[in-house]
Design a protein around this motif. Sequence first.
Motif, PDB file in Angstrom:
ATOM      1  N   ARG A  45       0.834  -1.209   0.000  1.00 46.04           N
ATOM      2  CA  ARG A  45       0.000   0.000   0.000  1.00 46.04           C
ATOM      3  C   ARG A  45       0.865   1.255   0.000  1.00 46.04           C
ATOM      4  NH1 ARG A  45      -3.107  -3.226   3.559  1.00 46.04           N
ATOM      5  NH2 ARG A  45      -2.112  -2.259   5.372  1.00 46.04           N
ATOM      6  N   SER A  46       1.907   1.257   0.824  1.00 52.64           N
ATOM      7  CA  SER A  46       2.811   2.413   0.868  1.00 52.64           C
ATOM      8  C   SER A  46       3.500   2.615  -0.475  1.00 52.64           C
ATOM      9  CB  SER A  46       3.866   2.214   1.963  1.00 52.64           C
ATOM     10  OG  SER A  46       3.252   2.111   3.236  1.00 52.64           O
ATOM     11  N   LEU A  47       3.921   1.504  -1.074  1.00 57.99           N
ATOM     12  CA  LEU A  47       4.569   1.587  -2.382  1.00 57.99           C
ATOM     13  C   LEU A  47       3.633   2.182  -3.429  1.00 57.99           C
ATOM     14  CD1 LEU A  47       6.840   0.981  -4.374  1.00 57.99           C
ATOM     15  CD2 LEU A  47       5.988  -1.370  -4.529  1.00 57.99           C
ATOM     16  N   ALA A  48       2.378   1.729  -3.425  1.00 57.63           N
ATOM     17  CA  ALA A  48       1.404   2.243  -4.394  1.00 57.63           C
ATOM     18  C   ALA A  48       1.162   3.738  -4.186  1.00 57.63           C
ATOM     19  CB  ALA A  48       0.091   1.472  -4.271  1.00 57.63           C
ATOM     20  N   GLU A  49       1.073   4.165  -2.914  1.00 59.13           N
ATOM     21  CA  GLU A  49       0.835   5.577  -2.623  1.00 59.13           C
ATOM     22  C   GLU A  49       2.017   6.445  -3.079  1.00 59.13           C
ATOM     23  OE1 GLU A  49       0.114   5.628   1.531  1.00 59.13           O
ATOM     24  OE2 GLU A  49      -1.891   4.726   1.394  1.00 59.13           O
ATOM     25  N   VAL A  50       3.228   5.999  -2.779  1.00 60.48           N
ATOM     26  CA  VAL A  50       4.414   6.780  -3.156  1.00 60.48           C
ATOM     27  C   VAL A  50       4.566   6.802  -4.674  1.00 60.48           C
ATOM     28  CG1 VAL A  50       6.926   6.942  -2.975  1.00 60.48           C
ATOM     29  CG2 VAL A  50       5.570   6.325  -0.962  1.00 60.48           C
ATOM     30  N   LYS A  51       4.274   5.672  -5.322  1.00 58.63           N
ATOM     31  CA  LYS A  51       4.343   5.631  -6.788  1.00 58.63           C
ATOM     32  C   LYS A  51       3.352   6.612  -7.403  1.00 58.63           C
ATOM     33  CE  LYS A  51       6.257   1.313  -8.501  1.00 58.63           C
ATOM     34  NZ  LYS A  51       5.995   0.096  -9.318  1.00 58.63           N
ATOM     35  N   ALA A  52       2.142   6.663  -6.819  1.00 58.05           N
ATOM     36  CA  ALA A  52       1.131   7.597  -7.321  1.00 58.05           C
ATOM     37  C   ALA A  52       1.614   9.044  -7.180  1.00 58.05           C
ATOM     38  CB  ALA A  52      -0.182   7.388  -6.572  1.00 58.05           C
ATOM     39  N   MET A  53       2.232   9.353  -6.019  1.00 57.57           N
ATOM     40  CA  MET A  53       2.771  10.699  -5.822  1.00 57.57           C
ATOM     41  C   MET A  53       3.872  11.002  -6.830  1.00 57.57           C
ATOM     42  SD  MET A  53       2.941  10.726  -1.632  1.00 57.57           S
ATOM     43  CE  MET A  53       3.873  12.262  -1.615  1.00 57.57           C
ATOM     44  N   HIS A  54       4.732  10.007  -7.075  1.00 58.85           N
ATOM     45  CA  HIS A  54       5.824  10.193  -8.030  1.00 58.85           C
ATOM     46  C   HIS A  54       5.283  10.460  -9.434  1.00 58.85           C
ATOM     47  CE1 HIS A  54       8.926   8.675 -10.884  1.00 58.85           C
ATOM     48  NE2 HIS A  54       9.733   9.388 -10.101  1.00 58.85           N
ATOM     49  N   ILE A  55       4.256   9.684  -9.811  1.00 61.25           N
ATOM     50  CA  ILE A  55       3.651   9.877 -11.143  1.00 61.25           C
ATOM     51  C   ILE A  55       3.032  11.264 -11.255  1.00 61.25           C
ATOM     52  CG2 ILE A  55       1.780   9.098 -12.648  1.00 61.25           C
ATOM     53  CD1 ILE A  55       2.323   6.243 -11.581  1.00 61.25           C
ATOM     54  N   THR A  56       2.312  11.679 -10.199  1.00 62.91           N
ATOM     55  CA  THR A  56       1.646  12.989 -10.221  1.00 62.91           C
ATOM     56  C   THR A  56       2.652  14.126 -10.317  1.00 62.91           C
ATOM     57  OG1 THR A  56      -0.193  12.118  -8.920  1.00 62.91           O
ATOM     58  CG2 THR A  56       0.094  14.510  -8.956  1.00 62.91           C
ATOM     59  N   ARG A  57       3.692  14.075  -9.481  1.00 70.16           N
ATOM     60  CA  ARG A  57       4.678  15.149  -9.476  1.00 70.16           C
ATOM     61  C   ARG A  57       5.496  15.161 -10.774  1.00 70.16           C
ATOM     62  NH1 ARG A  57       3.547  19.237  -7.082  1.00 70.16           N
ATOM     63  NH2 ARG A  57       5.688  19.858  -6.486  1.00 70.16           N
ATOM     64  N   SER A  58       5.723  13.981 -11.342  1.00 72.19           N
ATOM     65  CA  SER A  58       6.444  13.914 -12.624  1.00 72.19           C
ATOM     66  C   SER A  58       5.626  14.586 -13.724  1.00 72.19           C
ATOM     67  CB  SER A  58       6.743  12.462 -12.988  1.00 72.19           C
ATOM     68  OG  SER A  58       7.620  11.876 -12.050  1.00 72.19           O
ATOM     69  N   ARG A  59       4.325  14.350 -13.713  1.00 72.56           N
ATOM     70  CA  ARG A  59       3.458  15.002 -14.688  1.00 72.56           C
ATOM     71  C   ARG A  59       3.457  16.523 -14.494  1.00 72.56           C
ATOM     72  NH1 ARG A  59      -1.841  10.971 -14.403  1.00 72.56           N
ATOM     73  NH2 ARG A  59      -0.922   9.230 -15.603  1.00 72.56           N
ATOM     74  N   GLU A  60       3.367  16.937 -13.239  1.00 69.00           N
ATOM     75  CA  GLU A  60       3.374  18.371 -12.950  1.00 69.00           C
ATOM     76  C   GLU A  60       4.708  19.004 -13.379  1.00 69.00           C
ATOM     77  OE1 GLU A  60       0.372  18.212  -9.059  1.00 69.00           O
ATOM     78  OE2 GLU A  60       2.532  18.547  -8.806  1.00 69.00           O
ATOM     79  N   LEU A  61       5.790  18.261 -13.174  1.00 64.41           N
ATOM     80  CA  LEU A  61       7.103  18.760 -13.580  1.00 64.41           C
ATOM     81  C   LEU A  61       7.160  18.937 -15.099  1.00 64.41           C
ATOM     82  CD1 LEU A  61      10.062  19.494 -13.063  1.00 64.41           C
ATOM     83  CD2 LEU A  61      10.596  17.038 -13.083  1.00 64.41           C
ATOM     84  N   ASN A  62       6.666  17.939 -15.815  1.00 63.34           N
ATOM     85  CA  ASN A  62       6.653  18.034 -17.282  1.00 63.34           C
ATOM     86  C   ASN A  62       5.765  19.182 -17.760  1.00 63.34           C
ATOM     87  OD1 ASN A  62       8.410  15.847 -17.583  1.00 63.34           O
ATOM     88  ND2 ASN A  62       6.709  14.367 -17.594  1.00 63.34           N
ATOM     89  N   GLN A  63       4.629  19.357 -17.083  1.00 59.15           N
ATOM     90  CA  GLN A  63       3.739  20.468 -17.446  1.00 59.15           C
ATOM     91  C   GLN A  63       4.416  21.821 -17.205  1.00 59.15           C
ATOM     92  OE1 GLN A  63       0.232  19.723 -15.121  1.00 59.15           O
ATOM     93  NE2 GLN A  63      -0.495  18.053 -16.445  1.00 59.15           N
ATOM     94  N   SER A  64       5.133  21.940 -16.092  1.00 57.07           N
ATOM     95  CA  SER A  64       5.837  23.197 -15.791  1.00 57.07           C
ATOM     96  C   SER A  64       6.954  23.451 -16.798  1.00 57.07           C
ATOM     97  CB  SER A  64       6.419  23.143 -14.370  1.00 57.07           C
ATOM     98  OG  SER A  64       5.383  23.046 -13.408  1.00 57.07           O
ATOM     99  N   LYS A  65       7.649  22.404 -17.177  1.00 57.78           N
ATOM    100  CA  LYS A  65       8.706  22.562 -18.191  1.00 57.78           C
ATOM    101  C   LYS A  65       8.093  23.014 -19.521  1.00 57.78           C
ATOM    102  CE  LYS A  65      12.067  19.206 -16.444  1.00 57.78           C
ATOM    103  NZ  LYS A  65      12.751  17.915 -16.737  1.00 57.78           N
ATOM    104  N   SER A  66       6.937  22.425 -19.858  1.00 56.09           N
ATOM    105  CA  SER A  66       6.263  22.828 -21.102  1.00 56.09           C
ATOM    106  C   SER A  66       5.809  24.284 -21.031  1.00 56.09           C
ATOM    107  CB  SER A  66       5.061  21.907 -21.360  1.00 56.09           C
ATOM    108  OG  SER A  66       5.478  20.575 -21.550  1.00 56.09           O
ATOM    109  N   ALA A  67       5.271  24.683 -19.845  1.00 57.96           N
ATOM    110  CA  ALA A  67       4.834  26.067 -19.663  1.00 57.96           C
ATOM    111  C   ALA A  67       6.014  27.026 -19.757  1.00 57.96           C
ATOM    112  CB  ALA A  67       4.130  26.221 -18.312  1.00 57.96           C
ATOM    113  N   GLU A  68       7.165  26.621 -19.182  1.00 58.77           N
ATOM    114  CA  GLU A  68       8.373  27.451 -19.250  1.00 58.77           C
ATOM    115  C   GLU A  68       8.823  27.623 -20.707  1.00 58.77           C
ATOM    116  OE1 GLU A  68      12.756  27.575 -17.097  1.00 58.77           O
ATOM    117  OE2 GLU A  68      11.907  25.649 -17.746  1.00 58.77           O
ATOM    118  N   GLU A  69       8.821  26.532 -21.434  1.00 57.89           N
ATOM    119  CA  GLU A  69       9.209  26.584 -22.844  1.00 57.89           C
ATOM    120  C   GLU A  69       8.216  27.418 -23.648  1.00 57.89           C
ATOM    121  OE1 GLU A  69      11.768  25.754 -26.001  1.00 57.89           O
ATOM    122  OE2 GLU A  69      11.989  25.385 -23.846  1.00 57.89           O
ATOM    123  N   ASP A  70       6.938  27.315 -23.295  1.00 57.01           N
ATOM    124  CA  ASP A  70       5.908  28.078 -24.002  1.00 57.01           C
ATOM    125  C   ASP A  70       6.079  29.591 -23.772  1.00 57.01           C
ATOM    126  OD1 ASP A  70       3.407  28.169 -25.558  1.00 57.01           O
ATOM    127  OD2 ASP A  70       2.535  28.901 -23.672  1.00 57.01           O
TER     128      ASP A  70
END
Length: 230
Positions: A45-70
Amino acid sequence: MNVLSRLFKIGQAETNSAIDKLEDPIKMVEQGLRDMRENQDAAMRSLAEVKAMHITRSRELNQSKSAEEDLKNKSVLLLKKAQLGEIESEKADSFVKENLIRKAQLAKEILLMKDEVANLEKQVATLEKNVNSIKSGINQWENELNTLKARVKVSSATQKINKQMTNMDSHSVVSMLERMKSKVMQDEALSQAYGEIAEASETNEEKMNKAIENISVEDELAQMKKQLGI
């Protein structure tokens, strides 16, 4: 894990002493395995929760990089339009400055998110290692427990047989056989005696019947002669 390890190292004197003091070591191991499975579920359960957080923050990071480039691309486009006279230079500079301010803020957020994503990635790797370790441990302990159960059954059966053999030595076996032979011989002799008595009784009875028959015939013959005047 340490308790289970001690229980399974049968060859060590300390472990043997510890197991001898337990009321039922196999039940204790089984309970330990159930606890390990609960730990495995919690780790999953802990692994699934941390993985979900990692996926979410990775997406947010990519979105911020795209916004910066834009923002960078929009700023370049504004400067080109100002150069071509399609927009006033002061207005273009004002828009570009706003974009650069937003871009700078995003750059700081991106740095923080990169660190956070990296930390989450390390946590995921650690949790995955722990989960795999627990799984491997459970499989190992279950296999060793099954082997231990089989050894306990064999040991118990062997102990019972050896105990019976110890209580029954060769002298006692020979003695029992001799008593059985003597008893059989007595029973055979008794059966033979009853047979002879029965045979003798039957012979005497036959003799008596024949005597009675002979007496009856003589009387009847004498009576017939008397009637005929002979």
